[in-house]
Every structure is written in C-alpha cells, then in structure tokens.
Enzyme design. Structure first.
Site, PDB file in Angstrom:
ATOM      1  N   ASP A 141     -29.652 -35.290 -25.455  1.00  8.77           N
ATOM      2  CA  ASP A 141     -29.621 -34.654 -26.770  1.00  8.77           C
ATOM      3  C   ASP A 141     -29.174 -33.209 -26.616  1.00  8.77           C
ATOM      4  OD1 ASP A 141     -29.819 -34.625 -29.508  1.00  8.77           O
ATOM      5  OD2 ASP A 141     -31.956 -34.141 -29.528  1.00  8.77           O
ATOM      6  N   HIS A 148     -29.368 -24.317 -37.092  1.00 11.79           N
ATOM      7  CA  HIS A 148     -30.673 -24.869 -36.720  1.00 11.79           C
ATOM      8  C   HIS A 148     -31.265 -24.057 -35.561  1.00 11.79           C
ATOM      9  CE1 HIS A 148     -33.744 -27.859 -35.645  1.00 11.79           C
ATOM     10  NE2 HIS A 148     -33.293 -27.804 -34.405  1.00 11.79           N
ATOM     11  N   GLU A 213     -35.001 -35.155 -37.366  1.00 10.72           N
ATOM     12  CA  GLU A 213     -33.847 -34.283 -37.121  1.00 10.72           C
ATOM     13  C   GLU A 213     -32.595 -35.056 -37.494  1.00 10.72           C
ATOM     14  OE1 GLU A 213     -34.080 -32.615 -33.118  1.00 10.72           O
ATOM     15  OE2 GLU A 213     -35.318 -30.975 -33.891  1.00 10.72           O
ATOM     16  N   GLU A 215     -29.022 -35.855 -37.110  1.00 12.62           N
ATOM     17  CA  GLU A 215     -28.039 -35.687 -36.040  1.00 12.62           C
ATOM     18  C   GLU A 215     -26.993 -36.792 -36.113  1.00 12.62           C
ATOM     19  OE1 GLU A 215     -29.445 -35.012 -32.075  1.00 12.62           O
ATOM     20  OE2 GLU A 215     -31.347 -34.119 -32.729  1.00 12.62           O
ATOM     21  N   ASP A 247     -33.677 -37.830 -34.510  1.00 18.55           N
ATOM     22  CA  ASP A 247     -34.481 -37.448 -33.344  1.00 18.55           C
ATOM     23  C   ASP A 247     -35.868 -37.032 -33.854  1.00 18.55           C
ATOM     24  OD1 ASP A 247     -35.451 -36.476 -30.952  1.00 18.55           O
ATOM     25  OD2 ASP A 247     -34.363 -34.573 -31.087  1.00 18.55           O
ATOM     26  N   ARG A 251     -43.671 -31.536 -33.920  1.00 20.44           N
ATOM     27  CA  ARG A 251     -43.503 -30.084 -33.799  1.00 20.44           C
ATOM     28  C   ARG A 251     -44.707 -29.388 -33.164  1.00 20.44           C
ATOM     29  NH1 ARG A 251     -38.215 -29.985 -33.881  1.00 20.44           N
ATOM     30  NH2 ARG A 251     -37.347 -30.671 -35.871  1.00 20.44           N
ATOM     31  N   GLN A 254     -44.507 -30.061 -29.555  1.00 23.27           N
ATOM     32  CA  GLN A 254     -43.353 -29.329 -29.013  1.00 23.27           C
ATOM     33  C   GLN A 254     -43.676 -27.853 -28.770  1.00 23.27           C
ATOM     34  OE1 GLN A 254     -39.936 -29.620 -31.607  1.00 23.27           O
ATOM     35  NE2 GLN A 254     -38.580 -28.503 -30.215  1.00 23.27           N
ATOM     36  N   LYS A 267     -40.616 -35.515 -28.152  1.00 19.65           N
ATOM     37  CA  LYS A 267     -39.363 -36.180 -28.531  1.00 19.65           C
ATOM     38  C   LYS A 267     -39.248 -37.598 -27.986  1.00 19.65           C
ATOM     39  CE  LYS A 267     -37.166 -32.334 -30.053  1.00 19.65           C
ATOM     40  NZ  LYS A 267     -36.442 -32.214 -31.338  1.00 19.65           N
ATOM     41  N   THR A 271     -36.446 -42.492 -31.164  1.00 17.76           N
ATOM     42  CA  THR A 271     -35.183 -42.001 -31.712  1.00 17.76           C
ATOM     43  C   THR A 271     -34.586 -43.186 -32.458  1.00 17.76           C
ATOM     44  OG1 THR A 271     -34.870 -40.605 -29.765  1.00 17.76           O
ATOM     45  CG2 THR A 271     -32.929 -40.986 -31.140  1.00 17.76           C
ATOM     46  N   GLU A 388     -37.467 -26.555 -40.751  1.00 21.07           N
ATOM     47  CA  GLU A 388     -36.684 -25.507 -41.419  1.00 21.07           C
ATOM     48  C   GLU A 388     -36.909 -25.505 -42.927  1.00 21.07           C
ATOM     49  OE1 GLU A 388     -32.473 -25.636 -39.500  1.00 21.07           O
ATOM     50  OE2 GLU A 388     -33.536 -27.474 -39.001  1.00 21.07           O
TER      51      GLU A 388
HETATM   52 CA    CA Z   1     -32.724 -33.004 -31.409  1.00 20.46          CA
END
Ligand code: CA
Length: 443
Positions: A141, A148, A213, A215, A247, A251, A254, A267, A271, A388
């Site tokens: 990834d 971002h 996420e 992507e 993804d 948080r 993380q 993560k 996915t 975000e």
């Molecule tokens: Ca990602």
C-alpha cells in the site's frame, strides 16, 4: 505502441453492442470497457470462471470459447482464461491482452455473427457471486495522496505534517495479502491495543475508531526477476489493470502502534477490492499529463520519463458512500460522503509506483496488488477517510436521516465507486466495492 496508452478501434465512440444494456450511457460496462472478474452463479458450487462484464451481463469465457471458432493465436491466449486462471493470462503479456480485447470487442459488437453463439453464454451480473479476480501473492500500500498525507500528518504531528522525504520517495508499506476480500464481504471490527492520551498504559479491546480509505489498486500483469528492475519505459507494460480498494483502518490502534515501523494490526485485518479488473487498455482514453505544483521538486531520473509527463496520470472520478443499518432497514438509499479524482489526489503515477517498487531489485509477480493510498482531493469535503471528514473525530458528520458519524458503526456499509469520462470517449466505470462492518467478537 503500448496498448495501455494507445487508442484503437476498441475505444471507438460509435461502437455499440448487441447486448442492449451496454449501450445505455449510464452503465459502467459499455463495450469499450470489458473488465475481467472471477465469478459463478450465486449459491452454487460451480467452479469459479473468468467472466467479462458487458452492460448488466457477464460473458462466461469458458462457455464462450467453446461456442465460437478461433485462430491458433486466439486459442493460445484464451487457454488460461478458459481454465479460470487470470494470473496465467496476465503473465502472457500485453500482446495477448490486446488480442483478447480486440476479439471480445468484435464478437460483442452490434451485428457480429458471433451473437447467436455467444448470447447463451451471458449470465446476469445480479445472479453472480464473485471471488477475488486473481491470486494476489503480495500487496503493497502506497501513500500517494498528498492532500491525505498532509491532513493526516497535521492530526498526528501538528508541527510537522508532511515529512521531507514525501516529495522524493513514493512512500509505502508492505500490506497483508491474506486478508484481502472481494466486494460484498463483511468485515469484523478488529480488536487491538490502544492508548488514550490521558492514560499511562494501553488497553486491549474493540477498535473504537474504525475507518475506510478510498483507494485504487493497481494489478501487476507481468513481473520481473529478483534483482532486476522494471524501469519507467517498461512499467506501463507491466500493469494489467485497476480495481477500487478500501483499506479498512483502525485509527486508534494505528495512532499507538505506527511509530517507528508504520501500520501493522491497524491495517492487516481486512482490505476490500471491487470484483472487476478494469484493464489499463480500457483506461487509455482517460490519460492526462503528470504535473507537479510550481516550486515542488521534479522526480529523480529513475522516476521520470517523457511518456509519464505526457500521459502518466489517469482521470478517475471516485466517490465513497455510506449505507447504515438504519438506512438499510428503512430502504433509504446510500448517501455519498465525499468524492475526489485520482489525477488530482495522487502525487505519483501508476508507472512511478512500479518503477520505485522494483528499483532495489524486488520482484513483482502477476496478480500483485499495489494500493495507491487514500485519494483525498484538495478540499475538506473531498476527503477519502472519516479521519479527515470528521477532523480526527472532533466534528461528527450528520446523515440525512439524522444519524451522526465520526467513525464507522457496526452495520455500516461502505461503498466505493469510480467512473471515467472524457471528451470523445464513452464513459465507463469500475462497478462498486462494498463492505459491511460486523460487531467485534465478544471477549
Ligand atoms: Ca491506505
């Protein structure tokens, strides 16, 4: 001439299909697209087969090959597809990809004599269930979304949002291939270790800040031998196609675990990708020049080429939608949370990611997946994650039915969509990438 960037008869604006639903202008799958998936009739134990989307139908390639006559070259190129092995097909390289694309395009075109033989080989997409489209041996990834990276960097490091290597190195980490699933899956809320800022020690429990996420995923077609490189001139031909990619991210896990080696359990639990691989050939009409903002450093020579500057970027309009359990129960439609564009969000192009990944001699293989990183646009409402959109969980989002979200709740469905349009081209899309959150396991 590279079919990934070269326009030919398969992109012709005037091309229509005898499959009527492919011609309605709104479909993601006009005859100019022709993406590949691995599927079977839902609820059966039939073998997984490679299918090509056309309108709201899917052409079963194993059945289609039996039904029609082929040249020796076509038979050889189609053989791995008949066996349900997309990896083996991808390994054969761009000349065979193009041969099959041209053959399918001719066979599905309005007025084709193949219609009578192929019509019985169509299955409604609504009657299918999907597997991963190919075997994904490795997953990396990247972190190409500069808006971002800047916004998230501010949340994690207010005084130092964008680290100095960002404008020089396509940042990435090695992800987990075993937990990649296909659209429609459920994702269990992970357990993990988190530490509140006002606490002396961490605790173990269900993630409280589950996020998505937005992507894209690049699917490698032809790889390289260990110790060799795929340079910028070769990188385009190594790319087979693209999928949508969510993804899923914990948080709170993380924030505690990510230093110094980056994300790990935050993560690796799931996915999700979309089932249809849209080929690079289908995306050729949507290429744009790759540019850098004034004042930013230009890429080092190993990440630079005239072809990349001329047409390295790809115009893919992306969006993320939410459908909460309450919305599902009341039959309310999914609500769009944000939208962005790959070409505006990404600081690096697809070919630069391939060239960088292999620069030290790392071998890529057919089916390897490279995530782009979260593709947030420059405006706050174009963010590709709840982290975000809710400004680090400080500002809840209010949905039309009155529900509020800072992060995902159990039962929430997250849907990613992608669509390409350009003057002189037929618009096409990626279908959808959907996943639904399950509660954490008790205990
Ligand atoms: Ca990602």
């Amino acid at each position: 001439m590279n079919p990934n960037t070269h326009l030919d008869a398969t992109h012709d604006l005037a091309l229509c299909s005898w499959v009527a639903s492919a011609n309605d202008g709104a479909t993601d799958f006009p005859i100019q697209n022709l993406p590949y998936a691995r599927a079977r009739r839902a609820g059966t134990d039939e073998p997984w087969r490679i299918m090509v989307a056309i309108g709201d139908q899917a052409l079963d390639l194993a059945a289609a090959v039996l039904a029609a006559e082929h040249t020796d070259a076509q038979t050889a190129a189609l053989a791995p597809l008949v066996q349900g092995d997309l990896n083996a097909f991808m390994t054969r390289g761009p000349a065979d990809w193009q041969l099959v694309r041209e053959s399918l395009s001719r066979a599905l075109t309005m007025g084709s004599p193949a219609e009578r033989a192929l019509a019985p080989c169509l299955i409604a997409q609504s009657a299918l269930e999907f597997a991963l489209p190919c075997t994904i041996g490795d997953y990396t990834d990247f972190y190409t979304g500069i808006h971002h990276a800047t916004t998230v960097g501010k949340l994690f490091r207010p005084d130092n949002p964008l680290l100095p290597n960002y404008q020089w190195v396509p940042i990435g980490y090695h992800g987990r291939a075993s937990s990649i699933g296909v659209s429609g899956q459920t994702v269990r809320r992970p357990m993990g270790q988190t530490k509140a800022p006002d606490s002396d020690s961490p605790q173990f429990g269900p993630c409280k800040r589950l996020d998505f996420e937005l992507e894209l995923g690049l699917v490698i077609g032809t790889g390289n031998a260990l110790g060799e490189r795929i340079d910028m001139a070769q990188a385009e031909a190594a790319l087979f196609g693209m999928v949508l990619l969510n993804d899923w991210s914990a948080r709170d896990v993380q924030a505690w675990e990510y230093q110094p080696l980056g994300p790990f359990l935050s993560k690796n639990f799931a996915t999700t990708i979309s089932p249809w691989i849209v080929t690079m050939a289908a995306l050729a009409p949507f290429r744009l020049p790759f540019t850098r903002p004034a004042g930013d450093p230009q890429p080092l020579p190993y990440l630079d080429s005239a072809a990349n500057r001329a047409a390295g970027a790809i115009d893919v309009q992306l969006s993320v939608w939410i459908e909460t359990a309450q919305m599902s129960a009341s039959k309310a439609s999914a609500v769009r949370l944000s939208s962005s564009n790959f070409s505006e969000a990404a600081y690096w192009t697809a070919t630069q990611l391939v060239a960088h990944h292999t620069a030290g001699g790392c071998n890529l293989q057919a089916g390897d997946l490279l995530g782009t990183g979260t593709l947030s646009g420059p405006a706050p409402d174009q963010a590709g994650s709840l982290l975000e959109l809710s400004m680090g969980g400080k500002t809840p989002i209010t949905l039309p039915n009155g529900e509020q979200r800072t992060f995902l709740a159990d039962g929430d469905g997250v849907i990613l969509k992608g669509r390409c349009s350009a003057v002189g081209a037929v618009a096409l899309g990626f279908g959808e990438c959907r996943g639904t959150v399950l509660p954490a396991l008790a205990g």
